[in-house]
Scaffold this active site. Structure first.
Site, PDB file in Angstrom:
ATOM      1  N   TYR A  64      -7.603  14.197  -4.842  1.00  0.00           N
ATOM      2  CA  TYR A  64      -8.724  15.000  -4.352  1.00  0.00           C
ATOM      3  C   TYR A  64      -8.804  16.347  -5.061  1.00  0.00           C
ATOM      4  O   TYR A  64      -9.846  17.005  -5.016  1.00  0.00           O
ATOM      5  CB  TYR A  64      -8.610  15.262  -2.843  1.00  0.00           C
ATOM      6  CG  TYR A  64      -8.630  14.035  -1.965  1.00  0.00           C
ATOM      7  CD1 TYR A  64      -8.921  12.768  -2.475  1.00  0.00           C
ATOM      8  CD2 TYR A  64      -8.345  14.141  -0.605  1.00  0.00           C
ATOM      9  CE1 TYR A  64      -8.911  11.651  -1.660  1.00  0.00           C
ATOM     10  CE2 TYR A  64      -8.345  13.024   0.218  1.00  0.00           C
ATOM     11  CZ  TYR A  64      -8.626  11.783  -0.309  1.00  0.00           C
ATOM     12  OH  TYR A  64      -8.621  10.685   0.506  1.00  0.00           O
ATOM     13  N   HIS A 113      -1.698   5.750  -2.946  1.00  0.00           N
ATOM     14  CA  HIS A 113      -3.138   5.827  -2.711  1.00  0.00           C
ATOM     15  C   HIS A 113      -3.852   4.484  -2.842  1.00  0.00           C
ATOM     16  O   HIS A 113      -4.842   4.222  -2.154  1.00  0.00           O
ATOM     17  CB  HIS A 113      -3.771   6.854  -3.651  1.00  0.00           C
ATOM     18  CG  HIS A 113      -5.018   7.466  -3.116  1.00  0.00           C
ATOM     19  ND1 HIS A 113      -5.477   8.712  -3.511  1.00  0.00           N
ATOM     20  CD2 HIS A 113      -5.920   7.038  -2.204  1.00  0.00           C
ATOM     21  CE1 HIS A 113      -6.605   8.994  -2.869  1.00  0.00           C
ATOM     22  NE2 HIS A 113      -6.890   7.996  -2.076  1.00  0.00           N
ATOM     23  N   LYS A 132      -1.261  11.883  -0.804  1.00  0.00           N
ATOM     24  CA  LYS A 132      -1.132  10.561  -1.410  1.00  0.00           C
ATOM     25  C   LYS A 132      -0.727  10.661  -2.876  1.00  0.00           C
ATOM     26  O   LYS A 132      -1.190  11.539  -3.603  1.00  0.00           O
ATOM     27  CB  LYS A 132      -2.467   9.807  -1.306  1.00  0.00           C
ATOM     28  CG  LYS A 132      -3.020   9.753   0.105  1.00  0.00           C
ATOM     29  CD  LYS A 132      -4.397   9.110   0.163  1.00  0.00           C
ATOM     30  CE  LYS A 132      -5.042   9.347   1.516  1.00  0.00           C
ATOM     31  NZ  LYS A 132      -5.541  10.729   1.668  1.00  0.00           N
TER      32      LYS A 132
END
Length: 271
Positions: A51, A109, A76
């Site tokens: 992210y 992830h 993650k």
């Protein structure tokens, strides 16, 4: 109130049932999003290396005014990392970037790099990444470990070769997109399911069938979808940096009937 309710993971760690997703929240806005959510009452914050906002999330946690041990922070391991050494470096990198002392939950992830999701075999790479997570878990750097976007065969690979059973599998769950068999499989293995994108990336907001049901309960479509995932006994992770949306997303203390749960599960979304 849902913000005060928790699940207990297989290792005894508690996790709030409703969390704040931060996908697509810019790093320079993540800290304020976290502070706003914590002020409202959120105690579960979800981020990821991919992210690009771990720094901001960590800043938000540190400046939230709430003791660290009252917050549950997940991140993650990037989906592309499928070897032990790179996984170890990435875990330590997330710990350093977040700068919050420890990580409550860290996940692989995805079972394959995103460009190859569910189209290639990375079983050995996942075993190596899992070994790195297990070692960080056993060293106390991470309180719980799990996976994300893993199908049954991917989970079985970890169960067969790992020494720690994943405590979580985070998958996409929303009305019309409910992997019932995978959820049942995980729950039978005492693996808690987390539901990301409960509002289907916003696509479901214009669905007339869902809107009709939401009106029946006197709630918004978003609230109905979040409640739906909660009633599946999964953690719900709606994402937003908007404090008003954070507030209304947490106002879900109503009950969807069994018949309406089935209708939402079997919804035809037109995808």
């Amino acid at each position: 109130m849902i913000l005060n309710e928790t699940f207990t993971l297989s290792n005894g760690v508690t996790i709030p049932k409703l969390g704040l997703g931060t996908w697509m929240v810019d790093d320079n806005k993540a800290a304020q999003a976290v502070r706003d959510a914590v002020k409202i009452g959120y105690r579960n914050i979800d981020t990821a290396e991919a992210y690009g906002n771990e720094r901001g999330v960590g800043e938000g946690v540190r400046s939230s005014g709430v003791p660290r041990d009252e917050l549950f922070v997940s991140t993650k391991l990037a989906a592309e990392i499928k070897d032990y050494d790179t996984a170890v470096a990435a875990i330590n990198g997330s710990l350093e970037t977040l700068d919050i002392g420890y990580i409550d939950l860290m996940l692989i992830h995805a079972p394959q790099p995103w460009a190859e999701l569910h189209r290639a075999d990375y079983s050995e790479g996942n075993r190596q990444a899992w070994r790195a997570l297990e070692e960080a878990y056993q060293a106390g750097k991470i309180r719980a470990i799990g996976v994300s976007n893993f199908l049954e065969a991917d989970v079985e690979n970890i169960l067969e070769y790992g020494s720690v059973v994943p405590q979580v599998n985070q998958i996409e769950v929303n009305p019309g997109n409910t992997p019932t068999e995978l959820i049942a499989f995980c729950q039978a293995k005492n693996i808690l399911v987390e539901s990301y994108s409960p509002i289907a990336h916003g696509k479901i907001l214009t669905n007339p069938e869902v809107a009709t049901l939401a009106n029946k309960y006197g709630v918004s479509v978003a609230q109905l979808c979040i409640r739906y995932t909660l009633q599946l006994n999964t953690v719900s992770l709606p994402k937003t940096a908007n404090p008003e949306h954070q507030r209304t997303n947490a106002d879900v203390d109503f009950v969807i009937s069994d018949d309406d749960m089935v209708s939402l599960r079997d919804l035809h979304t037109g995808d």
